[in-house]
Write a protein that holds these residues in place. Structure first.
Motif, PDB file in Angstrom:
ATOM      1  N   ASN A  17      24.287  43.339   3.006  1.00 11.84           N
ATOM      2  CA  ASN A  17      22.927  43.173   3.073  1.00 11.84           C
ATOM      3  C   ASN A  17      22.118  44.477   2.426  1.00 11.84           C
ATOM      4  O   ASN A  17      20.998  44.549   1.797  1.00 11.84           O
ATOM      5  CB  ASN A  17      22.273  42.885   4.316  1.00 11.84           C
ATOM      6  N   GLY A  18      22.609  45.683   2.522  1.00 14.38           N
ATOM      7  CA  GLY A  18      22.086  46.749   1.715  1.00 14.38           C
ATOM      8  C   GLY A  18      21.070  47.486   2.743  1.00 14.38           C
ATOM      9  O   GLY A  18      20.219  48.371   2.376  1.00 14.38           O
ATOM     10  N   SER A  19      20.997  46.619   3.937  1.00 18.82           N
ATOM     11  CA  SER A  19      20.098  47.404   5.130  1.00 18.82           C
ATOM     12  C   SER A  19      20.437  47.021   6.288  1.00 18.82           C
ATOM     13  O   SER A  19      21.050  45.907   6.572  1.00 18.82           O
ATOM     14  CB  SER A  19      18.554  46.801   4.592  1.00 18.82           C
ATOM     15  N   VAL A  20      19.841  47.765   7.410  1.00 16.67           N
ATOM     16  CA  VAL A  20      20.133  47.658   8.799  1.00 16.67           C
ATOM     17  C   VAL A  20      19.338  46.273   8.999  1.00 16.67           C
ATOM     18  O   VAL A  20      19.689  45.524   9.773  1.00 16.67           O
ATOM     19  CB  VAL A  20      19.858  48.510   9.685  1.00 16.67           C
ATOM     20  N   THR A  21      18.175  45.966   8.672  1.00 14.75           N
ATOM     21  CA  THR A  21      17.450  44.992   8.977  1.00 14.75           C
ATOM     22  C   THR A  21      17.976  43.658   8.438  1.00 14.75           C
ATOM     23  O   THR A  21      17.886  42.752   9.367  1.00 14.75           O
ATOM     24  CB  THR A  21      15.938  45.172   8.181  1.00 14.75           C
ATOM     25  N   GLY A  22      18.297  43.559   7.228  1.00 12.71           N
ATOM     26  CA  GLY A  22      18.947  42.403   6.792  1.00 12.71           C
ATOM     27  C   GLY A  22      20.090  42.022   7.492  1.00 12.71           C
ATOM     28  O   GLY A  22      20.509  41.033   7.898  1.00 12.71           O
ATOM     29  N   ALA A  23      20.815  43.208   7.910  1.00  6.47           N
ATOM     30  CA  ALA A  23      22.260  42.880   9.047  1.00  6.47           C
ATOM     31  C   ALA A  23      22.006  42.322  10.078  1.00  6.47           C
ATOM     32  O   ALA A  23      22.501  41.386  10.486  1.00  6.47           O
ATOM     33  CB  ALA A  23      23.002  44.068   8.920  1.00  6.47           C
ATOM     34  N   ALA A  24      20.827  42.756  10.801  1.00  2.00           N
ATOM     35  CA  ALA A  24      20.336  42.427  12.199  1.00  2.00           C
ATOM     36  C   ALA A  24      20.066  40.878  11.988  1.00  2.00           C
ATOM     37  O   ALA A  24      20.268  40.110  12.995  1.00  2.00           O
ATOM     38  CB  ALA A  24      19.118  43.361  12.429  1.00  2.00           C
ATOM     39  N   GLN A  25      18.889  40.512  10.953  1.00  2.00           N
ATOM     40  CA  GLN A  25      18.799  39.450  10.936  1.00  2.00           C
ATOM     41  C   GLN A  25      19.845  38.228  10.634  1.00  2.00           C
ATOM     42  O   GLN A  25      20.133  37.192  11.317  1.00  2.00           O
ATOM     43  CB  GLN A  25      17.678  38.997   9.661  1.00  2.00           C
TER      44      GLN A  25
END
Length: 299
Positions: A17-25
């Motif tokens: 995802n290139g981001s922690v936010t995207g991974a969390a979602q």
């Protein structure tokens, strides 16, 4: 070391995802849960895996190395579960595979490794050649399946295919290059730079067609069949390159950084797939290989 499968899954999600936010979602957990898992993984391994940036995160050099191991770890666990559930007689026989150059280097090894782990009694042989010749071998029944670029197959009517992976084209640049700015880069802007061309599979054919359509003539400085040569040349400032994402790694073999930027014009995606002759009864080993390849795509 307390490394867990949960940490490995979370790390892969962040990388994809290139981001922690995207991974969390994607994982349906909180951002703090993902952050703590990655921090624990870095502590367990003793290396930094993630570099925090203004926009999301990027994998460090060690992170890129560990990502390959992470995928293998999850594949090993899945294969062990499958093997324990499978009470039938082990699959045996021979499997003859064709593969093109780019696919051999970036798509086939993990697929073959997984197939051999699950079906060790199958004798696998592979031949690397051009897509046209592999299509010829498929139609003549000289190979069972081919893992190739299926974007522009010559014999669509005669072959069945399953898509395994799609890959967009991006511009590769060395660190500090003037085109490293926000926003896509046009072919006209790229034409002012020395160009490194990868002349395998359909890469040069596709990119060359779009240079011509744009009415610009690139300054080709070097042609090579080696992706690693392209990587090293770009990283050291010898030129830029337009290549599919499946071959992208942010570091050269010498440890120099390579950046990727979107292209303003829309280039068609490169599609990797498995192909076999239409209407020809598949041997159980070939059918199983195709099923496993498609299953890996959907993971």
């Amino acid at each position: 070391m307390a490394l867990s499968l949960r940490q490995v899954r979370y790390f892969i999600a962040v990388a994809e995802n290139g981001s922690v936010t995207g991974a969390a979602q994607q994982l349906s957990v909180s951002q703090s849960t993902v952050t703590e898992a990655i921090k624990g993984l870095e502590d367990d391994l003793g290396v930094q895996l993630i570099e925090r940036q203004a926009r999301g995160v990027a994998l460090s050099y060690k992170g890129q190395q560990f990502l390959r191991h992470a995928h293998r770890i999850l594949a090993e666990v899945s294969d062990a579960q499958s093997a324990l559930r499978d009470q039938e007689a082990p699959l045996a026989g021979s499997l003859h595979i064709g593969v093109t150059t780019l696919v051999a280097g970036y798509c086939l090894s993990d697929l073959l490794a997984r197939f051999r782990r699950v079906f060790p009694a199958v004798q696998v042989s592979a031949v690397e050649d051009t897509r046209d010749y592999l299509e010829h071998l498929l139609l003549n029944g000289e190979i069972d399946v081919a893992v190739i670029i299926v974007s522009n197959l010559r014999d669509n009517v005669a072959l069945e295919t399953e898509t395994l992976q799609t890959s967009s084209y991006h511009l590769w640049l060395p660190s500090g290059h003037r085109l490293l700015r926000s926003g896509p880069v046009s072919l006209t802007e790229m034409a002012e730079e020395a160009l490194i061309v990868l002349s395998v599979d359909e890469v040069e054919e596709v990119t060359g067609r779009y240079w011509r359509q744009a009415g610009v003539r690139p300054k080709v400085a070097f042609r090579t069949r080696s992706v690693e040569a392209v990587r090293s040349l770009v990283a050291t400032g010898a030129g830029i390159a337009v290549l599919p994402d499946l071959a992208y790694r942010p570091w050269s073999l010498e440890g120099d950084r390579i950046e990727a930027r979107p292209i303003k014009e829309t280039l068609p995606e490169l599609t990797v797939g498995v192909a076999w002759r239409k209407g020809l009864p598949l041997a159980p080993v070939a059918e199983t290989f195709i099923d496993l390849a498609v299953t890996q795509r959907r993971r």
